[in-house]
Design a protein around this motif. Sequence first.
Motif, mmCIF file in Angstrom:
data_model
loop_
_atom_site.group_PDB
_atom_site.id
_atom_site.type_symbol
_atom_site.label_atom_id
_atom_site.label_comp_id
_atom_site.label_asym_id
_atom_site.label_seq_id
_atom_site.Cartn_x
_atom_site.Cartn_y
_atom_site.Cartn_z
ATOM 1 N N TRP A 287 -2.056 -14.539 -34.375
ATOM 2 C CA TRP A 287 -3.410 -14.932 -34.000
ATOM 3 C C TRP A 287 -4.457 -14.498 -35.019
ATOM 4 O O TRP A 287 -5.545 -15.043 -35.064
ATOM 5 N N ARG A 288 -4.130 -13.503 -35.828
ATOM 6 C CA ARG A 288 -5.108 -13.049 -36.823
ATOM 7 C C ARG A 288 -5.063 -13.866 -38.103
ATOM 8 O O ARG A 288 -5.925 -13.738 -38.967
ATOM 9 N N GLU A 289 -4.020 -14.691 -38.245
ATOM 10 C CA GLU A 289 -3.793 -15.327 -39.538
ATOM 11 C C GLU A 289 -4.599 -16.594 -39.766
ATOM 12 O O GLU A 289 -4.808 -16.990 -40.900
ATOM 13 N N TYR A 290 -4.986 -17.241 -38.701
ATOM 14 C CA TYR A 290 -5.676 -18.516 -38.862
ATOM 15 C C TYR A 290 -7.110 -18.407 -38.367
ATOM 16 O O TYR A 290 -7.451 -17.546 -37.565
ATOM 17 N N ARG A 330 -10.839 -8.500 -33.500
ATOM 18 C CA ARG A 330 -10.165 -8.504 -34.812
ATOM 19 C C ARG A 330 -10.438 -7.197 -35.554
ATOM 20 O O ARG A 330 -9.596 -6.725 -36.310
ATOM 21 N N ARG B 23 -4.551 -12.649 -45.524
ATOM 22 C CA ARG B 23 -5.166 -12.747 -44.205
ATOM 23 C C ARG B 23 -6.535 -12.108 -44.205
ATOM 24 O O ARG B 23 -7.494 -12.675 -43.737
ATOM 25 N N ARG B 26 -9.139 -13.918 -46.404
ATOM 26 C CA ARG B 26 -9.658 -15.167 -45.891
ATOM 27 C C ARG B 26 -10.753 -14.946 -44.849
ATOM 28 O O ARG B 26 -11.688 -15.697 -44.748
ATOM 29 N N HIS B 27 -10.594 -13.904 -44.056
ATOM 30 C CA HIS B 27 -11.465 -13.787 -42.899
ATOM 31 C C HIS B 27 -12.535 -12.706 -42.986
ATOM 32 O O HIS B 27 -13.556 -12.809 -42.353
#
Lengths: 335, 199
Positions: A287-290, A330, B23, B26-27
């Motif tokens: 769930w954290r990857e996208y 997150r 990861r 990107r965020h």
Amino acid sequence: MQMMQNRRRFLATLSAAGAAGLTTTSSSLGQEPRPETTAVRLSKVNGTCIAPQYVAEEFLRLEGFVDIKYVSTDAGVGQSRAIAHNEVDFSLNFAAPLVIPIDAGEPITILAGVHSGCFELFGNDRVRGIADLRGKSVGVQGLGGSPHVFLAAMAAHVGLDPLKDINWITDQSITPKELFAQGKIDAFLGFPPEPQEMRARKIGRVIVNSAIDRPWSQYFCCMLAGNKEFIRKHPVATKRVLRAILKAAELCASEPARVAQRMVDAGFTPRYDYALQALKEIPYARWREYDPEDTIRYYALRLREIGMIKASPNKIIADSADWRFLNELRREMKG
Amino acid sequence: MTMRAAIAFAVAATAALMLSGPREARHDVSLNPPLSKIAPAPQFTLTSQDGKQIALADLQGKVVAVTFIFTLCSATCPVLTPMMSLVQDRLGPDFGTNVAFVSITIDPERDTPEMLKLYAQMHGADVPGWSFLTGDAAAIQDLTRRYGVYASKTADGDIEHSFLTSVIDRHGIIRVQYLGVRFDPEEFRRDLLSLLRER
């Protein structure tokens, strides 16, 4: 100096002990505000890919919820409708069927993406790729339902006009899966446990597996959405629901056999073997990857291209996505 | 900025991106945002693998990672404990002095101090800095709940549980929780060290 240190330590211990004492009858991490409500309703559908929702109950109790109800609804658009009409407070649901009612002004807020990889496109010998759907008969339970919406978006992605190029077969009396098994249609989009069953019966071939094949594997399939008013009134409860669902998703990844058994025991699905297979195949722990916004933007663009929605992706996101809770979690939960 | 400085900056930035993984890159707005303050860590006093009473309060001043395991777990604990052992080794002299690990059993009926001692030895735990704790079943059940961990005994006597490793700063505040067992040990180590650098 020694006395100062001891006093500081004493006060810190006292403070922490006090906090711990306050929480003994409440929820976990009790220094967070308590949820504004201890009741929450989640949807229950035939599909098993929303397994995290089905095994979230214990995590919801840890978060301070007491009255946890599962309400039977139709899948896909039916779940979205149930959220909008205040029949349930939250549900995991597919991205595309969330966007359509949002475009129609329904009070739904998307909170997070939870996992990708639910659906698989099955075809017969005449279908080797999505573009081969041109002129073929494709079964869906109903127009506007999740398989139809997803397939329309997929067709648009490869340049087909889903309205003109595909011969949609709808039959309320029999599922597309059975129509396909009987050789009466060329393709259908399966959601767990259908793909597992089709592969076990060695029927058809997998044309697209959204857990593996790009671009589908790079976007969320199931996203957590809630009733807009519930979320506005209950922000603490909302964050706690999301945290419970994300923890449950991790449990699905780490303990698939146990989760499958619990789903069977609780009556969410009859077949342990198909449930277990789906749990092992769907990437629940990512769930954290996208980026959930990417997912909404992608499907909103495709649906807009084919005229299924009017609003721009930016408007859909601005009006009906709220990533505050996800962003907080997150930062607080990694893995 | 000179060309050499610009190239050096670009190389450093690229390396930082690679180390932090795609990861995060990107965020996250910042590659190393400060960890948020979640809540005071629930307190406990339990029995160690050496039969000593260990309280979380005893570890104040150190960065502490608290996790929940059981020694007979055959599924996922055998992934988590070796990973923590790896991080223990990578922390070097900070481990034990400034950073402590605490693994609390969720199976106190079977996990006696002796069992925990064997488990610690089996995983190469540096025991002065890594405590394996057991205690009263009701107290541990309450503790798991307060840390947000789900644990339940199944009909066949096994234990179904979730994984959550809580990282606690030197002031006793939970700053981040690692969900599951597939997290990046290097990110975990970085978070521990980032809390050491905080004033």
